[in-house]
Design an enzyme around this catalytic site. Structure first.
Site, PDB file in Angstrom:
ATOM      1  N   HIS A   1      35.912  41.064  42.336  1.00 41.26           N
ATOM      2  CA  HIS A   1      36.256  40.570  43.678  1.00 41.26           C
ATOM      3  C   HIS A   1      35.023  40.569  44.586  1.00 41.26           C
ATOM      4  CE1 HIS A   1      38.075  40.018  47.570  1.00 41.26           C
ATOM      5  NE2 HIS A   1      37.499  41.137  47.966  1.00 41.26           N
TER       6      HIS A   1
ATOM      7  N   GLU B   1      38.519  36.224  53.716  1.00 50.35           N
ATOM      8  CA  GLU B   1      39.212  36.744  52.527  1.00 50.35           C
ATOM      9  C   GLU B   1      40.229  35.744  51.973  1.00 50.35           C
ATOM     10  OE1 GLU B   1      38.684  39.267  50.653  1.00 50.35           O
ATOM     11  OE2 GLU B   1      37.655  40.787  51.834  1.00 50.35           O
TER      12      GLU B   1
ATOM     13  N   HIS C   1      32.879  37.431  46.977  1.00 46.50           N
ATOM     14  CA  HIS C   1      32.073  37.481  48.207  1.00 46.50           C
ATOM     15  C   HIS C   1      30.624  37.025  48.043  1.00 46.50           C
ATOM     16  CE1 HIS C   1      34.998  39.211  50.964  1.00 46.50           C
ATOM     17  NE2 HIS C   1      35.342  40.102  50.047  1.00 46.50           N
TER      18      HIS C   1
ATOM     19  N   SER D   1      38.672  35.042  43.851  1.00 48.19           N
ATOM     20  CA  SER D   1      38.410  36.050  42.815  1.00 48.19           C
ATOM     21  C   SER D   1      39.692  36.449  42.102  1.00 48.19           C
ATOM     22  CB  SER D   1      37.769  37.297  43.438  1.00 48.19           C
ATOM     23  OG  SER D   1      38.641  37.881  44.381  1.00 48.19           O
TER      24      SER D   1
END
Ligand code: FE2
Length: 297
Positions: free
Chosen positions: A162, A208, A167, A227
């Protein structure tokens, strides 16, 4: 990194100085003593980390590198269809390895020449003010462990897949990296916890879990969607609402489930105007006004 406490396994430092990650009984790695020992060792690296020094190397097994390889391959295929063009360009220029888990030091070494961002290790939950505040300095707190090999496509907590695939690919974009920095500056500017929480929720529903109209399609740029092997196939069927600061900053979300309410920007510029513009200038008073507006419905 995800921001809510219940999602992270608590990390404790015992009286003898050893660091222990307390996995829930439902965690896929709960009954695997070898995995748990590695989780403890990786958490200890973050607990002992001294800012400004090189990030210690985490030891992974071949099986864990294989987990990265599987998920990385599957997600890259899905990104072609579901990720924004900006995200795809950023991923291409970052060039993460596909066959093994990169060390966080290496991720920062790839990112820094592009957008100035570096990674710093986190054992688990980082307090909101620290997590967001250092984004203003181009620093990103990241967990370093990987999900249990028995469930390569599922993790109950934010892992290195993730943090890095979600990111770092976004942070390799000049445009998205600028938004992360603005979120950090906003978090530093406000003093009340209420305003900080509002800013963090706007982050949640954008960086997010944000989606946007991109080249005529609904695509994702949020790290949480990009992700997640399951979520990426589902987001187009969710309750998609127009980008709205008050709604994002005051909508409750449940971190343990797929996000069923998502907010759509019309374009990258729309996201920058509304969300970037807000983070760039908001102060406590402005945020409290928005919260009051939300209460009035
Ligand atoms: Fe995250």
């Amino acid at each position: 990194m995800f921001e809510e406490a219940q999602y992270f396994a608590p990390v404790a430092t015992n009286d003898d100085g050893t660091v222990e990650v307390r996995l829930a009984a439902s965690h896929p790695g709960f009954a695997d003593p070898v995995y748990r020992a590695r989780r403890n060792a990786i958490a200890a690296l973050a607990v002992g980390y001294v800012p400004g020094t090189p990030i210690p190397t985490a030891e992974y097994t071949e099986q864990e590198h294989e987990v990265w390889a599987i998920v990385s391959r599957e997600l890259a295929l899905k990104h072609r269809k579901y990720a924004t063009a900006e995200y795809q360009r950023a991923a291409a220029r970052l060039g993460l390895p596909g066959d093994r888990i990169p060390q966080l030091q290496e991720v920062g070494d790839l990112l820094e020449p592009l957008t100035g961002f570096r990674y710093i290790p986190a054992a688990g939950l980082v307090p909101l003010r620290d997590f967001y505040g250092v984004l203003a300095d181009g620093l990103f707190h990241s967990t370093q462990y990987i999900r249990h090999h028995s469930t390569p496509l599922y993790t109950p907590e934010p892992d290195v897949i993730h943090e890095v695939i979600g990111h770092a690919n976004a942070l390799a974009s000049d445009r998205y990296a600028a938004l992360y920095r603005l979120a950090g500056q906003a978090a530093r500017r406000v003093e009340s916890d209420e305003a900080l929480e509002f800013i963090s929720k706007v982050f949640w529903f954008t960086l997010e879990f944000g989606v946007m109209t991109d080249e005529g399609e609904l695509r994702a740029y949020g790290a949480g969607i990009l992700s997640s092997y399951g979520e990426i196939e589902e987001f187009r069927g969710m309750d998609i609402r127009p980008l709205d600061l008050v709604a994002m900053g005051t909508t409750h979300y449940d971190i343990t489930k797929y996000q069923d309410v998502l907010f759509r920007a019309d374009s990258p510029a729309h996201l920058e105007d509304v969300v970037g513009g807000f983070w760039e200038s908001c102060d406590d008073e402005a945020v409290l006004r928005l919260i009051a507006e939300g209460r009035q419905g």
